[in-house]
Design an enzyme around this catalytic site. Structure first.
Site, short mmCIF file in Angstrom:
data_model
loop_
_atom_site.label_atom_id
_atom_site.label_comp_id
_atom_site.label_asym_id
_atom_site.label_seq_id
_atom_site.Cartn_x
_atom_site.Cartn_y
_atom_site.Cartn_z
CG ASP A 122 -0.02 -0.76 2.56
OD1 ASP A 122 0.94 -0.26 2.45
OD2 ASP A 122 -0.17 0.39 3.43
CB CYS A 171 5.46 -2.24 1.84
SG CYS A 171 6.56 -2.02 0.43
CG HIS A 178 5.86 -5.62 -1.20
ND1 HIS A 178 4.81 -4.53 -0.47
CD2 HIS A 178 6.52 -6.85 0.03
CE1 HIS A 178 4.61 -5.24 0.48
NE2 HIS A 178 4.58 -6.60 0.37
CG HIS A 228 3.34 14.48 -17.10
ND1 HIS A 228 3.74 13.85 -18.54
CD2 HIS A 228 3.17 15.52 -17.69
CE1 HIS A 228 2.96 14.76 -19.16
NE2 HIS A 228 3.05 16.25 -17.86
#
Length: 311
Positions: free
Chosen positions: A120, A123, A229, A303
């Protein structure tokens, strides 16, 4: 009607999904992913984009198109922990019996294992919280973000724009946001704050990066990083007793086990090489190579929407 072609990244490697269309249901996509990855549908967690964000798989009657998935996308599939009943949920919130006291450290036989935490964007912080408290608690992220922002703001000379990659004030505002990713800077600050060496197994390069190593802390904790992650590691005792997430720094046995785990993760390709994958800016359709190029493009243009492109 044109079929979808999707790349799927899992902990065991990359796969391809064929035979779906934009108007197929999300439930059909879930069934395909479960068949392809071996992850039960109830445990599927699917992320997309850059930075990766979870897709809502609960609206099973929604179409794949409505879920925001287009042909050529890359999906990251992870397995989340399934909670079967309220009692188990309560135990997971409380955490397992957990060795944290130096007097209780022992050389009991066990296996170094990964605890999967939510993907999310927080981590890293959830993983640090787990090794400290023995439970998955996503609410600790905001507290750790404040620790980092305060440390950076208090020392603008050390944490200069050249070091941070952005002005000190801008960094402090950024790290407090829930979608800001943590990395080496944040780990070094948390290591100092908690007085712990944080050893991170890098499954891309099969090495261990040790934050706080030069401070000669008495205790060490372990995380594993796959390029996107972070998850925490813990020692699962063979006798089924208390888990251990904090270890004496002189305990070479666990450090060697962590080094072996890094090699195994590298050999089984349990990583995403963020330096080499190709991204497309959704806003202007420019093709970019790797995370650094995407970050620079975002800084130059403002961006913020990126998608990975099949090689």
């Amino acid at each position: 009607m044109a079929s979808f072609v999707l790349r799927v990244k899992t902990k065991t490697g990359q796969k391809v999904v064929y035979g779906l269309t934009a108007h197929d249901k999300v439930s059909q996509l879930k069934a395909k992913l479960a068949e392809l990855t071996g992850v039960p549908t109830a445990a599927l967690q699917v992320l997309i984009g850059f930075p990766p964000k979870p897709i809502d798989l609960n609206a099973a009657d929604a179409t794949i198109e409505r879920a925001g998935i287009i042909s050529g996308d890359t999906l990251i599939v992870e397995e989340k922990q399934i909670v079967f009943n309220r009692h188990e949920q309560r135990l997971d919130n409380l955490g397992r019996s957990h060795i944290v006291d130096q007097d209780n450290f022992a050389n009991a036989p066990g296996v170094l294992m990964r605890k999967v935490v939510p993907a999310d964007n927080s981590c890293l912080f959830t993983s640090v919280g787990y090794v400290l408290n023995g439970k998955v608690d996503t609410s600790c992220a905001s507290f750790m973000r404040e620790i980092i922002a305060n440390a950076v703001a208090a020392d603008p000379n050390e944490y200069s724009e050249a070091f941070l990659g952005r002005p000190n004030v801008e960094y402090c505002e950024w790290i407090l946001k829930s979608d800001a990713w943590g990395g080496a800077i944040e780990l070094s600050i948390l290591s100092k704050f908690y007085g712990l060496e944080i050893a991170v197994i890098d499954s891309i390069n099969a090495i261990i990066n040790r934050f706080g190593e030069d401070q000669h802390y008495a205790q060490r904790v372990f995380l594993i990083f796959d390029g996107i992650h972070y998850d925490p590691l813990y020692l699962e005792p063979l006798d089924g007793g208390s888990i251990q997430t904090i270890f004496p720094t002189e305990d070479e046995r666990v450090l060697l086990e962590a080094a072996q785990l890094a090699k195994e993760a590298r050999l089984s390709r349990q990583f995403t090489d963020v330096q080499k994958f190709t991204l497309m800016c959704i806003d202007c359709k420019v093709m970019l190579s790797g995370q650094a190029a995407a970050q620079q493009h975002a800084k130059d243009t403002g961006h913020k929407n990126f998608g990975e492109v099949a090689a």
